[in-house]
Design a protein around this motif. Sequence first.
Motif, PDB file in Angstrom:
ATOM      1  N   VAL A 125      37.415  41.565  36.846  1.00 45.63           N
ATOM      2  CA  VAL A 125      37.380  42.462  34.942  1.00 45.63           C
ATOM      3  C   VAL A 125      36.996  43.986  36.398  1.00 45.63           C
ATOM      4  O   VAL A 125      37.479  45.107  35.680  1.00 45.63           O
ATOM      5  CB  VAL A 125      36.649  41.975  33.931  1.00 45.63           C
ATOM      6  N   ALA A 154      38.578  46.254  28.633  1.00 43.76           N
ATOM      7  CA  ALA A 154      38.027  44.914  29.931  1.00 43.76           C
ATOM      8  C   ALA A 154      36.335  45.093  29.564  1.00 43.76           C
ATOM      9  O   ALA A 154      35.918  44.355  30.643  1.00 43.76           O
ATOM     10  CB  ALA A 154      37.847  46.580  31.285  1.00 43.76           C
ATOM     11  N   ARG A 193      42.080  50.583  26.517  1.00 44.06           N
ATOM     12  CA  ARG A 193      42.352  49.663  27.954  1.00 44.06           C
ATOM     13  C   ARG A 193      40.528  49.165  28.624  1.00 44.06           C
ATOM     14  O   ARG A 193      40.350  48.593  28.940  1.00 44.06           O
ATOM     15  CB  ARG A 193      43.110  49.806  29.091  1.00 44.06           C
ATOM     16  N   GLU A 203      41.187  50.090  38.503  1.00 50.56           N
ATOM     17  CA  GLU A 203      42.082  49.946  38.596  1.00 50.56           C
ATOM     18  C   GLU A 203      42.180  51.016  37.560  1.00 50.56           C
ATOM     19  O   GLU A 203      43.226  52.459  38.136  1.00 50.56           O
ATOM     20  CB  GLU A 203      42.706  49.345  38.683  1.00 50.56           C
ATOM     21  N   LYS A 247      40.232  45.440  37.552  1.00 51.31           N
ATOM     22  CA  LYS A 247      40.493  45.747  36.303  1.00 51.31           C
ATOM     23  C   LYS A 247      40.107  47.179  35.734  1.00 51.31           C
ATOM     24  O   LYS A 247      40.852  48.535  35.767  1.00 51.31           O
ATOM     25  CB  LYS A 247      40.641  44.602  35.752  1.00 51.31           C
TER      26      LYS A 247
END
Length: 318
Positions: A134, A160, A156, A140, A137
């Motif tokens: 996570v 997350a 998002r 990113e 993520k």
Amino acid sequence: MASAFIPPELGQSLRETIIPDVKTTLNLFGMHLRKVAGEWNYPIHAHPQYEFNYVLEGVQTMVVNNNSFTQQAGDLVLLRPGDSHSSRSGDGRPFTYFCIHFDIDDKILISLLSRLDHVLFKSDSAITRRLAPVLHKLVEISANVNGNITMSQRMRLQSAVFDLFGQLWEAFSIDDHLLSSNTYEKVELAHQIRGRLQGLIYQQFKHDGAGENHYGVDDIAAELGISTSHCYRVFREVFGLSPRTFLSDQTLHEAKVLLEDPRLSVSQISGILGYRDIAHFSRQFKRWYGLSPRQYRDSRNWMPADPLHAPDSGDTPH
């Protein structure tokens, strides 16, 4: 149970699963992905938020409350509000790290975070192994934010981070050495009590004459296999208030939401909340809030849309 949710009439539902209310506020501050030079040296400081600090490349030395920790790539540091800390390169070379500052009003999660015995979680620890996917993520998403964040990126990121907390909770349940003795079990028990209390409120909404329904905290304790005194003690330790106070607070919240709906009369609201009559509801509401239901409704500047659903003249001073 959704706020101001009026359940169907008895006998209409063939099967149902009641999900306790989810009311969580998350605030993210100063989230950043940064690569720094070997001369990097951030001075001692503190802030009122929690912080996750995750090293992606290189080595960071973090000094927390006068204790020094060396973070290799893949290591995670968790800082509590008020922790004084500084950071610098751990080997005189550049390094890359990702940082999140956050506030969350979930008392169960905060209770666990406040009891953690660790500051540094190495890359092979149970917590870091669970959180790493996570965290990457989040890295990113953050790497693709250029100046202004889009609505999609914001949603998002929040999604997350909630996933991050979910993984964190599961890691707690796997590794009981992360917490002081019995902490996880105590907080999990308090969570179960809270869920049943919310279900109790919902059931009161489904039945007329809640005053005749004697099911309460004693029954919840018996179902969980604990004494009533232990039920009260655990709930108060985790949430800072008694189960009965929690019930009153939740019922007051629902009453206020319903009173802000001009389509509902005070008589209807009294029935939805399970009171035997308007006078009983009015007395209880004034005891909680200092205003009668009519006075509260007037203070919110709500005007009935339909004269047939105007506030009852029965809403009188007590």
